[in-house]
Structures are given as C-alpha cells and as structure tokens.
Design an enzyme around this catalytic site. Structure first.
Site, mmCIF file in Angstrom:
data_model
loop_
_atom_site.group_PDB
_atom_site.id
_atom_site.type_symbol
_atom_site.label_atom_id
_atom_site.label_comp_id
_atom_site.label_asym_id
_atom_site.label_seq_id
_atom_site.Cartn_x
_atom_site.Cartn_y
_atom_site.Cartn_z
ATOM 1 N N ASP A 104 7.106 3.532 3.392
ATOM 2 C CA ASP A 104 6.329 3.406 4.635
ATOM 3 C C ASP A 104 6.558 2.076 5.369
ATOM 4 O O ASP A 104 5.913 1.823 6.387
ATOM 5 C CB ASP A 104 4.837 3.592 4.335
ATOM 6 C CG ASP A 104 4.312 2.665 3.254
ATOM 7 O OD1 ASP A 104 5.128 2.026 2.555
ATOM 8 O OD2 ASP A 104 3.084 2.580 3.097
ATOM 9 N N GLU A 185 5.351 -7.690 -8.335
ATOM 10 C CA GLU A 185 6.390 -8.544 -7.746
ATOM 11 C C GLU A 185 6.540 -9.836 -8.539
ATOM 12 O O GLU A 185 7.644 -10.222 -8.929
ATOM 13 C CB GLU A 185 6.029 -8.924 -6.295
ATOM 14 C CG GLU A 185 5.893 -7.757 -5.329
ATOM 15 C CD GLU A 185 4.504 -7.149 -5.279
ATOM 16 O OE1 GLU A 185 3.672 -7.454 -6.171
ATOM 17 O OE2 GLU A 185 4.251 -6.366 -4.347
HETATM 18 C C1 UGA Z 1 1.891 -2.557 -1.842
HETATM 19 C C2 UGA Z 1 3.353 -3.013 -1.968
HETATM 20 O O1 UGA Z 1 4.024 -2.893 -0.717
HETATM 21 C C3 UGA Z 1 4.052 -2.148 -3.011
HETATM 22 O O2 UGA Z 1 5.433 -2.462 -3.075
HETATM 23 C C4 UGA Z 1 3.354 -2.338 -4.340
HETATM 24 O O3 UGA Z 1 3.948 -1.518 -5.311
HETATM 25 C C5 UGA Z 1 1.883 -1.951 -4.193
HETATM 26 O O4 UGA Z 1 1.262 -2.671 -3.111
HETATM 27 C C6 UGA Z 1 1.131 -2.285 -5.467
HETATM 28 O O5 UGA Z 1 1.031 -3.482 -5.770
HETATM 29 O O6 UGA Z 1 0.649 -1.388 -6.147
HETATM 30 P P1 UGA Z 1 0.894 -0.374 -0.616
HETATM 31 O O7 UGA Z 1 1.306 -0.256 0.792
HETATM 32 O O8 UGA Z 1 -0.464 -0.916 -0.907
HETATM 33 O O9 UGA Z 1 1.982 -1.218 -1.448
HETATM 34 O O10 UGA Z 1 1.048 1.006 -1.404
HETATM 35 P P2 UGA Z 1 1.897 2.302 -1.057
HETATM 36 O O11 UGA Z 1 2.720 2.149 0.167
HETATM 37 O O12 UGA Z 1 0.971 3.453 -1.170
HETATM 38 O O13 UGA Z 1 2.875 2.383 -2.324
HETATM 39 C C7 UGA Z 1 3.977 1.526 -2.505
HETATM 40 C C8 UGA Z 1 5.235 2.364 -2.834
HETATM 41 O O14 UGA Z 1 5.034 3.085 -4.049
HETATM 42 C C9 UGA Z 1 5.549 3.404 -1.749
HETATM 43 O O15 UGA Z 1 6.944 3.498 -1.570
HETATM 44 C C10 UGA Z 1 4.974 4.680 -2.315
HETATM 45 O O16 UGA Z 1 5.660 5.846 -1.874
HETATM 46 C C11 UGA Z 1 5.151 4.476 -3.822
HETATM 47 N N1 UGA Z 1 4.101 5.181 -4.600
HETATM 48 C C12 UGA Z 1 2.785 5.109 -4.252
HETATM 49 C C13 UGA Z 1 4.475 5.943 -5.694
HETATM 50 O O17 UGA Z 1 5.667 6.042 -6.021
HETATM 51 N N2 UGA Z 1 3.501 6.618 -6.386
HETATM 52 C C14 UGA Z 1 2.178 6.568 -6.045
HETATM 53 O O18 UGA Z 1 1.348 7.217 -6.714
HETATM 54 C C15 UGA Z 1 1.813 5.791 -4.946
HETATM 55 MN MN MN Z 2 2.836 0.772 1.749
#
Ligand code: UGA
Ligand code: MN
Length: 240
Positions: A104, A185
């Site tokens: 995203d 990270e």
């Molecule tokens: C933020 C950071 O940008 C992430 O890189 C980090 O992993 C996350 O916080 C964290 O610390 O947990 P955020 O925008 O809050 O991310 O979360 P998402 O965009 O929902 O998820 C990050 C990435 O992991 C996305 O590419 C999403 O597709 C993926 N994701 C999310 C999964 O692979 N599985 C899930 O159940 C949820």
């Molecule tokens: Mn995100």
C-alpha cells in the site's frame, strides 16, 4: 545492480487494486525483480495474474502467519512472508539491492535510482507516517547522527520498513526479522550488524520525501436492509 523489491501481501478486497497500482509504478523501473510473498498457505491466482500482466521478472512465494497471530489485533504484520523472501534471496541471489515495499505504499521513481547504489544500508525519509507526519534519519555534515520518529520505542534504529534499503552482500546468515510488532525493522537492522556510521543518507541528505506510508480506506459494504415502507409498491409487485 538489480533491485529486489519485496512485497508482503494478504487477501482482502483492496489487495488487487493495491497491487495493480504498485505494479504500474514498478513497470517504470529498469532492472527490478519483484518478490511477492503471500500471507496465505498457497500463492493467490489473483496476485499471480497481476505479476504476469506486469511483464516484470518475479518470484511468487507464500508463507502464512503462524496461527496464534490470526487471533490478535496488534500482531506483527508480514513477518512470515518477509522471512520466506529473505530465505529465497539467501539461496538464490549473490548481489543486488533489497528493498521492502509494502503493497500500500507510494514510491517516487527517483528513489529506485538512489537506492541502486547502496553499499551497505541506505536510509531516507518516509512521509505520511506516525505522529509527526514524517519519519527520517537526522543528518549532519552528510552523516546520520540520529532519528526523527514519533515513536522511538527503545529502538536503536527507529525507522519504517520503507525507510531503508540493503545491499544483499551485507545480508549475513544471522539476518532475521522477529515476530514483535513495531520492532521488525529495528531488530532486522541490528541483526545485520549495522553501525550508525555505515548508514548512507539518500534523498538529498534526507531533506526530501520520496516514499509515503499511504493507507487505503477499508471498503465497508453498506448494509443492504430492504426498507419495505419505502419500496414503490407497484414496482415491487411487477418485480415479484
Ligand atoms: C507498518 C509498516 O509499514 C510495515 O512494514 C510493518 O510490517 C508494520 O507496520 C508492522 O510493524 O507490523 P502498516 O501500514 O501499519 O505497516 O500495516 P499494513 O500495511 O497493513 O501491513 C504491512 C505489510 O504487511 C503490507 O504489505 C501488508 O500487505 C502485509 N500484511 C499485513 C501481511 O502480509 N499480512 C497481514 O496479515 C497484514
Ligand atoms: Mn501500510
């Protein structure tokens, strides 16, 4: 050098549009290999379709999150799948640049030119994030001397996943990402044996934003309650 762009992703209504938009960014980037790591037991055919349409060199792997994290709200996102991508890189790639690009985020094409010359670890600001609206290394005389981030969280490197790139030759056998929300990270960078002096600041000494932590609003279907009082009775009769 080749850029290995690692995208963790998971199934939801927004997944195909997010990845479609991201694929259109990556299609403008030369020498890029897209690794999509699916958070589910098998690779999604919808995701594969986007990869094929892009004509980009790609690797499609899947590794679902451990069952225990399916039940919690504040779980570490995208860890099992990023770990799978890291093992694939270790086994198959000797040189190049690793960049974690969430499905995203929004990336300026200029960032790819800049990260391509990363020697060890490069860092740069991320926009639209946290309580300050930006997370960035603090640079003095061309060196990183600290970090500006609204949540230091006792981290050595308080940066976002989209705020750094790594030269694959710098990925050692101990490189790992923990299942600890908010610390993925930092622990990853520490596991590389990174020293603050090693960090190469990009984006005009971290004075420009070339990547944004954009978020797509979750689609919520309005409830489809048929209000019989408001239904035009004639039309209703002809319908039934
Ligand atoms: C933020 C950071 O940008 C992430 O890189 C980090 O992993 C996350 O916080 C964290 O610390 O947990 P955020 O925008 O809050 O991310 O979360 P998402 O965009 O929902 O998820 C990050 C990435 O992991 C996305 O590419 C999403 O597709 C993926 N994701 C999310 C999964 O692979 N599985 C899930 O159940 C949820
Ligand atoms: Mn995100």
């Amino acid at each position: 050098k080749m850029i290995y762009f690692v995208t963790p992703t998971y199934p939801r209504p927004e997944q195909v549009p997010e990845l479609t938009r991201l694929s259109h960014t990556l299609m403008h980037v030369p020498r890029i290999h897209w690794i999509i790591a699916d958070d589910q037991p098998v690779c999604s055919p919808h995701v594969l379709n986007i990869l094929k349409k892009s004509s980009l060199p790609y690797t499609h792997i899947s590794s679902p999150k451990p069952y225990q994290y399916k039940l919690s709200r504040n779980f570490p996102r995208g860890v099992a799948n990023r770990r799978a991508a890291l093992s694939w890189l270790r086994e198959n790639v000797r040189e190049g640049i690793l960049y974690f690009g969430d499905d995203d985020n929004t990336v300026d094409l200029q960032l790819f030119d800049e990260i391509r010359v990363t020697k060890k670890v490069s860092m740069f600001p991320v926009g639209l994030i946290g309580g300050y609206g930006v997370s960035s290394p603090v640079v003095k005389d061309g060196k990183v001397v600290g970090f500006f981030d609204s949540w230091p969280g006792s981290r050595t490197y308080p940066v976002d996943m989209a705020g750094f790139a790594v030269n694959i030759e710098f990925l050692n056998a101990d490189a790992s990402m923990p299942y600890i929300a908010g610390h993925e990270e930092d622990r990853f960078l520490v596991s590389l044996g990174l020293q603050i002096d090693d960090i190469e600041p990009l984006a005009s000494n971290c004075s420009r934003v070339l990547v944004w932590h954009t978020k797509t609003a979750k689609y919520k279907r309005p409830s489809l309650k048929l209000d019989l009082e408001k239904v035009d009775q004639d039309k209703y009769q002809s319908f039934v």
